[in-house]
Each structure stands twice: as structure tokens, then as C-alpha cells.
Design an enzyme around this catalytic site. Sequence first.
Site, PDB file in Angstrom:
ATOM      1  N   ASP A   1       0.706  -1.166   0.067  1.00  0.00           N
ATOM      2  CA  ASP A   1       0.194  -0.165  -0.049  1.00  0.00           C
ATOM      3  C   ASP A   1       0.886   1.193  -0.158  1.00  0.00           C
ATOM      4  OD1 ASP A   1      -2.851   0.950   0.432  1.00  0.00           O
ATOM      5  OD2 ASP A   1      -2.074   1.792   2.073  1.00  0.00           O
TER       6      ASP A   1
ATOM      7  N   GLU B   1      14.907 -15.492   0.618  1.00  0.00           N
ATOM      8  CA  GLU B   1      14.896 -16.573   1.511  1.00  0.00           C
ATOM      9  C   GLU B   1      13.947 -17.653   1.424  1.00  0.00           C
ATOM     10  OE1 GLU B   1      15.263 -14.988   5.490  1.00  0.00           O
ATOM     11  OE2 GLU B   1      16.680 -13.174   4.766  1.00  0.00           O
TER      12      GLU B   1
END
Length: 576
Positions: free
Chosen positions: A213, A280
Site C-alpha cells: 500500500d 529466502e
Amino acid sequence: MSTFQPTPTKPWWASAVIYQIYPRSFADANGDGMGDLSGISGKLEYLAALGINAIWLSPFYLSPQADAGYDVADYRRVDPLFGDLQDFDEMLSKAHSLGLRVIVDLVPNHTSDEHAWFQEALASPSGSPARDRYMFRDGRGIDGVEPPNNWRSIFGGGAWTRVTENGVPGQWYLHLFDTKQPDLNWENPEVHAEMESVLRFWLDRGVDGFRVDVAHGMVKAAGLPDWEGQTAMVSGDETNTLASQSPAHQQKPAMDPPSPFFDQDGVHEIYRAWNRVLKEYDGDRMLVAEAWVEQPERLALYVRPDEMQQAFNFDFLLAGWDAQRMAAAVDNSLLANAAVGAPATWVLSNHDTVRHTSRFGLLDPTAFPKGISAEDEQPDEALGLARARAATLLMFALPGSAYVYQGEELGLPEHTTLEAAFRQDPSFFRTNGVERGRDGCRVPLPWKASEPGYGFSSGTPKEGGHAAPWLPQPPSFAHYAADTEAGVAGSTVELYRSALEVRAAHALGVGTHAWAPQHDPGAGVVAFSNGPITVLVNAGSVPLDLPPAAEVVLASTLDSVSQGKLAPNSAVWIAS
Ligand code: BGC
């Protein structure tokens, strides 16, 4: 075991059709009139059958709901309005088992004023570490009675609110949005660490990505200088808004001076760090930027290989129903994205905009009103829908990823006569109703035409029946209910289903765009090919000749093509 289709050459998000769910208004499983996570779980089969690839959920986190959940009080908790974490996990796992990816909203520019950090800041003195997580400043003038600078809130009114310290007026805090949405201080490493931890919290649960956002807003110019420009939500004004990126404005130089709180170069460091966090994890997790920036080249910076994966294409959304503007938006987006090696994205509507079915039915189908009420021009519903369906065929034939806003697959119009008494959007109140606000596109979906609330609520009725939907639905929603359209030839939902099937069968999402010989935007015609499909869009006023013996694969309505001609306000896919 994964049920996802293998994507050998490109990650899933490069071509995905992503369906935006606004949880308050999608489906209510507990009968309280407010949508919830269990309601979403109950409709996942419907979404899978539609042929979309992923869902994006607007915020469902703990929130006082001052901005419908874009004011987060706790990033790791589900608001009881929507259920709990177990409901979320069940929804996620069911979505995955149906082959649907799940993207959640992340709101990093501001928190709710009811977030524990802000409460701590209020209880702490100026200059304290707790205050430093937000944008607190002393006021100007005698006794600091003037706000620290002249910035305006995007929802209207000033962007600063003064707090009380020990019973007397004290410092001011910045809120680019509502008073109840204090901006975080992204100069503070603790804010970075916390938001990365929030990312990991949801990644560990298994989400496939985040819609970020106000992705261009977190970093503010040093010294917070005054700025004379006006900033609004997605707007048709010639201000520092999305609209100023639209094709009609593209020859315009960038804002001078540019906004001191949007699109600062410093934001990119944040996304590089988040890119590393996502790396990751397995499974091509992704970030999509909600960034309102001036130039397509600036927007493309957000999707460089070491930053986000996608950015919303508001240029396309703002083009409206106009061949030249649509064609320019396609050209500009493909070009700017190719320059950084990112796939393009396409979107026609979302929870902040008047639904495109209604916008396209206005006298000026490129207009971009900030909501519509009974006193305003009322759209031509049938014309708007015809054009919206044609624009859908244009969008789904484009390479890249497409976003669908809940209900557009039913052809839902905006609620254009919603009474003021029902309105909830803070922008309506902060502008004294000058902006009608965004409630009209957030009305609960109609699932069953003959049930109360058009079947929005299910589950065990409370005593006396289900509560009314949180926003009233217009009577016209009966025509658009999912059960009246399902399986009906020529209905909007069947058009979406067929188009998504053809799109998938021919891998149009990873295809190549090439303008076709018929392409003539000046005459109202947009035409391009993508692999075995050629799209012709007639945004002009006279019927368009199809090539002789054209094999029609899909037409935007049952009567769009007749006697070898494509009617105005229509589109067709033909075999190339
Ligand atoms: C969201 C809006 C929200 C605002 C503040 C936006 O861009 O899409 O719905 O009001 O951010 O969080």
C-alpha cells in the site's frame, strides 16, 4: 504436494490473473452483514472455476476500521470482524489445494492511531524513541500553533494533527491520510526491522506475496519542505496524482517541484531489502507496488530485478474508454517495463475507483469522478457494461499479469445513488461530501438473486435472520447476481470464464504483443495480435469490417459481430 501448474520459463506472477477480494464485501459466512475469511473459503471453488490464478486480499488485520482496514492496529492479528488466524490458515490451505496463490495487503506507510506503538508514542515525551517511530514535529509560529508545514491530507484537510501533552497542546504528527493513520518514520531502523518481521510472519504462514500500500510514500524529503502542489487519491485532476500519468498528460514535464512525500529515491532501498527477505523463501514469492508516480519510467524503477516484481498499471486504468488513450497506455507500459525486464500488469478497477462499467457509461468515458451520488450525472448502465466487456477482452489478450476487482466478472456497476447516511469513506467526511468517496464500488456482492441481501450472507442466521449487508445494495444487483449469470450464454461471468480459458490455452500471458494492420486509434480502433489471437476493439462510432472469413474465437457480447462487422462499443478475438 503442489497443485500449481508448472511455469517452466517464467515465475507464476509474470502472467497471473489476480482477483482482488475486498473481504468486507465478498461473502459473509457468519450472518453479521460483514464479509469474512470463512466466506472467502466458501467461494474458492467459484474463483478456481472462473480461471483466475491468484487472489489478493485487502486488509483483514486488527483495525478500528477508520479506513476500512487500511488503518492497522496489529499486523499479526486478524480482526474479529473477519475471523481469526485459524480461519486464515484454512482459507490459505484450501486456496493452495485449488491451485490458487494468495497475496495479502501490507500497509507500511502508516499504522492505526490505535496501534500499540502510537499509543506508546502519545504517552512518551517529545524526542523519545517511541515518538521517533512516527513523524512528530514541533509546530510553527508562536507556541507552535501552526502545523510544521503546509502539507494536505490525501483525504482532504490538513496532514498534521496536534497532540495534547500533560493537558496542554504539544507536538504535531503527520498523517498523509486520515488523522487515525499516523505516518511511520522510515528513517528509523526499528520501523524497517518491524516491517521485515511482519513480512516473515505471513511468509512463514505460506502467503505467496504482498500488495504494498502507498509503496511510493514511505520516505519523505529531508526537512519536510512546504509544497504548494495538491495530492489526491487516484484522481482526474491535473495535480500530482495518477491522472497526471495518463496518456493525455504524458508530454507534460514532471511536477516542478516534485512532491516531497511521494516517490523519493530512498524508497527503493526498502524494496531491495524486502526483495532479499523474499528470496529466502521458496516458490517465487512476490511484491506488487501500489505506487502513484508521475512517469512510466519512474514507475518502472519499482520493478527493477532487485526490487518488487510488479507495479499496478494505473495509466491503463485511467485511460478510460478511448482508443488513443488505451493504445498509448499499452505502448508506454510495455516499453517502460521492457526497459527493466519486468512483465507488464493491467487493471481496470479496484476498491479506490468508480467501477469501470460505470465510468465507461458517462458522457465522457475517460472521466474519473471521485465517487458518484444521486445528484451527479448517472451513467448509461448498458453502454458502460458493453464497453467494459470489450475492455476486458482487450486486457486479457495482453501479455503480462491482469488484475480483476471482485464483481467485475459479474459486470457489476457502481452504486451511484448511495445515500450520504450510509457512506463510510473518510474522504467523504474530510471533504464535506465534495468527494462522494469510494463506498459505491465497495458494496457487498450479489450471489443469489432471490435471497435477502442477494445472498451475500450465509451460515446460520442470527435470531430474526441475517443482518443487512454493511452497505446497502442497489436493486439492479439482482440482474447481476452470480446465480443468474452462471451457465448463461452471453453473461458477463461466462465471458470472463471463456476468455480466461482461451488466455490460458494459448499462454497469452507470456505471449508477445504486436499491433495489427487494423490498428487505428485515431479512428477508434485498437487492434493487436498475441500469438494465435488477434484482438479488435471498436471504440469508434461506426461498425468495423472484420477480415474476410475471420474465425471468431470470442466476442464481447452475443450480438457484437454481425454480417462480418464488429459493432461499436465491442471487441472480438479472432484466430490470427
Ligand atoms: C489504499 C486505500 C487506502 C489508502 C491509505 C490506498 O492506496 O488502496 O484504500 O485508503 O491507501 O492506506
